[in-house]
Write a protein that holds these residues in place. Sequence first.
Motif, short mmCIF file in Angstrom:
data_model
loop_
_atom_site.label_atom_id
_atom_site.label_comp_id
_atom_site.label_asym_id
_atom_site.label_seq_id
_atom_site.Cartn_x
_atom_site.Cartn_y
_atom_site.Cartn_z
N ALA A 171 0.83 -1.21 0.00
CA ALA A 171 0.00 0.00 0.00
C ALA A 171 0.86 1.26 0.00
O ALA A 171 0.50 2.26 -0.63
CB ALA A 171 -0.93 -0.01 1.21
N ARG A 172 1.98 1.23 0.70
CA ARG A 172 2.87 2.40 0.69
C ARG A 172 3.33 2.71 -0.73
O ARG A 172 3.46 3.87 -1.12
CB ARG A 172 4.11 2.13 1.56
CG ARG A 172 3.86 2.37 3.01
CD ARG A 172 5.14 2.24 3.83
NE ARG A 172 4.82 1.82 5.18
CZ ARG A 172 4.19 2.59 6.07
NH1 ARG A 172 3.86 3.82 5.75
NH2 ARG A 172 3.90 2.12 7.27
N GLN A 173 3.61 1.66 -1.50
CA GLN A 173 4.06 1.85 -2.88
C GLN A 173 2.98 2.49 -3.73
O GLN A 173 3.23 3.45 -4.45
CB GLN A 173 4.47 0.50 -3.50
CG GLN A 173 5.59 -0.23 -2.77
CD GLN A 173 6.94 0.44 -2.94
OE1 GLN A 173 7.15 1.18 -3.88
NE2 GLN A 173 7.84 0.21 -2.00
N VAL A 174 1.77 1.93 -3.67
CA VAL A 174 0.71 2.47 -4.54
C VAL A 174 0.20 3.82 -4.03
O VAL A 174 -0.23 4.66 -4.82
CB VAL A 174 -0.46 1.47 -4.75
CG1 VAL A 174 0.03 0.23 -5.47
CG2 VAL A 174 -1.14 1.11 -3.46
N TRP A 175 0.28 4.02 -2.75
CA TRP A 175 -0.10 5.32 -2.18
C TRP A 175 0.81 6.39 -2.76
O TRP A 175 0.35 7.45 -3.21
CB TRP A 175 0.00 5.28 -0.66
CG TRP A 175 -0.54 6.50 0.02
CD1 TRP A 175 -1.83 6.70 0.46
CD2 TRP A 175 0.17 7.71 0.33
NE1 TRP A 175 -1.95 7.94 1.02
CE2 TRP A 175 -0.74 8.59 0.96
CE3 TRP A 175 1.48 8.13 0.15
CZ2 TRP A 175 -0.39 9.86 1.40
CZ3 TRP A 175 1.84 9.41 0.58
CH2 TRP A 175 0.91 10.26 1.20
N ALA A 176 2.11 6.12 -2.76
CA ALA A 176 3.08 7.08 -3.29
C ALA A 176 2.82 7.34 -4.78
O ALA A 176 2.89 8.48 -5.25
CB ALA A 176 4.50 6.57 -3.08
N LEU A 177 2.49 6.28 -5.49
CA LEU A 177 2.21 6.42 -6.92
C LEU A 177 0.95 7.28 -7.15
O LEU A 177 0.94 8.17 -8.00
CB LEU A 177 2.02 5.03 -7.55
CG LEU A 177 1.56 5.01 -9.01
CD1 LEU A 177 2.56 5.69 -9.92
CD2 LEU A 177 1.32 3.57 -9.47
N ALA A 178 -0.09 7.00 -6.39
CA ALA A 178 -1.35 7.76 -6.53
C ALA A 178 -1.12 9.24 -6.25
O ALA A 178 -1.62 10.11 -6.97
CB ALA A 178 -2.42 7.19 -5.61
N ARG A 179 -0.33 9.53 -5.20
CA ARG A 179 -0.06 10.94 -4.87
C ARG A 179 0.81 11.58 -5.95
O ARG A 179 0.65 12.76 -6.26
CB ARG A 179 0.64 11.04 -3.50
CG ARG A 179 -0.16 10.49 -2.31
CD ARG A 179 -1.48 11.21 -2.04
NE ARG A 179 -2.63 10.74 -2.81
CZ ARG A 179 -3.36 9.65 -2.52
NH1 ARG A 179 -3.07 8.90 -1.48
NH2 ARG A 179 -4.39 9.33 -3.29
N TRP A 180 1.73 10.79 -6.52
CA TRP A 180 2.56 11.33 -7.61
C TRP A 180 1.67 11.74 -8.79
O TRP A 180 1.84 12.81 -9.35
CB TRP A 180 3.60 10.29 -8.05
CG TRP A 180 4.55 10.86 -9.09
CD1 TRP A 180 5.75 11.45 -8.87
CD2 TRP A 180 4.31 10.93 -10.50
NE1 TRP A 180 6.29 11.90 -10.06
CE2 TRP A 180 5.44 11.60 -11.08
CE3 TRP A 180 3.29 10.52 -11.35
CZ2 TRP A 180 5.55 11.84 -12.44
CZ3 TRP A 180 3.39 10.78 -12.72
CH2 TRP A 180 4.52 11.42 -13.25
N VAL A 181 0.75 10.86 -9.14
CA VAL A 181 -0.14 11.15 -10.28
C VAL A 181 -0.98 12.39 -10.00
O VAL A 181 -1.11 13.28 -10.84
CB VAL A 181 -1.04 9.94 -10.61
CG1 VAL A 181 -2.10 10.31 -11.64
CG2 VAL A 181 -0.20 8.77 -11.13
N GLU A 182 -1.54 12.46 -8.80
CA GLU A 182 -2.36 13.64 -8.47
C GLU A 182 -1.53 14.92 -8.56
O GLU A 182 -1.97 15.94 -9.08
CB GLU A 182 -2.95 13.49 -7.06
CG GLU A 182 -4.06 12.44 -7.01
CD GLU A 182 -4.51 12.13 -5.59
OE1 GLU A 182 -5.54 11.46 -5.43
OE2 GLU A 182 -3.82 12.54 -4.63
#
Lengths: 131, 131
Positions: free
Chosen positions: B100-111
């Motif tokens: 989840a930490r990995q995809v959380w970081a990715l989602a925030r990067w995209v936003e």
Amino acid sequence: MDVSETLLPGINADVNAAACPSRVMLEHITSRWGVLVLAVLLEGTHRFSELRRRVSGVSEKMLAQTLQTLERDGLVRREAYPVIPPRVEYSLTPLGEGAARQVWALARWVEGHAPDIAAAREEYDTLKARS
Amino acid sequence: MDVSETLLPGINADVNAAACPSRVMLEHITSRWGVLVLAVLLEGTHRFSELRRRVSGVSEKMLAQTLQTLERDGLVRREAYPVIPPRVEYSLTPLGEGAARQVWALARWVEGHAPDIAAAREEYDTLKARS
């Protein structure tokens, strides 16, 4: 440009909102082949045929489609050289490098924890079979 | 357990290999709803109905299926309380927290980079329309 792709100025992007354009952007980056292509391109420029070899299982059509989507999103740069035979090279843009670092880390995390996930599945299936 | 899910001992997982079980694991984590559900669960335990509200657009069926896949992979824990009305809560396992930490970081990067991606698309479409 489709209206659904427009970001409203002053409104923060939110991937959890179904109508936010950032959700589709996230879907492109996390698409089946998008993840793998971005992570491979972090290693450097690749020709189309090299990418096809590296990302095993991808069809020519799907790879071309994935690369075009990533190019349109400003993540991948396509460079065609006017030589015979024609040479087309793909690399990350500075923006794409940011995205690729994220998915690269995720891919390495999954590879590193694949045995844990496999063990969890085995336990889950055993419990389900018993109940 | 399917033989395609077995990791061979001593052989490193490789998501670029079509037959490596880690590729399917990566696909679960990066699935359309998997990414969003994992990132939301990083904020804490959620009930099914809360998750459905947070991840807008997900159907009941798709959310249930996503949670079950993540549970089987050992990433999500499902806790059912024997109360009336029944209460079911979902949280991350320690393994799931890593994913989840990995995809959380990715989602925030995209936003954070959604405006850059939107601008790149506009430029791409303008150039295409001209050629």
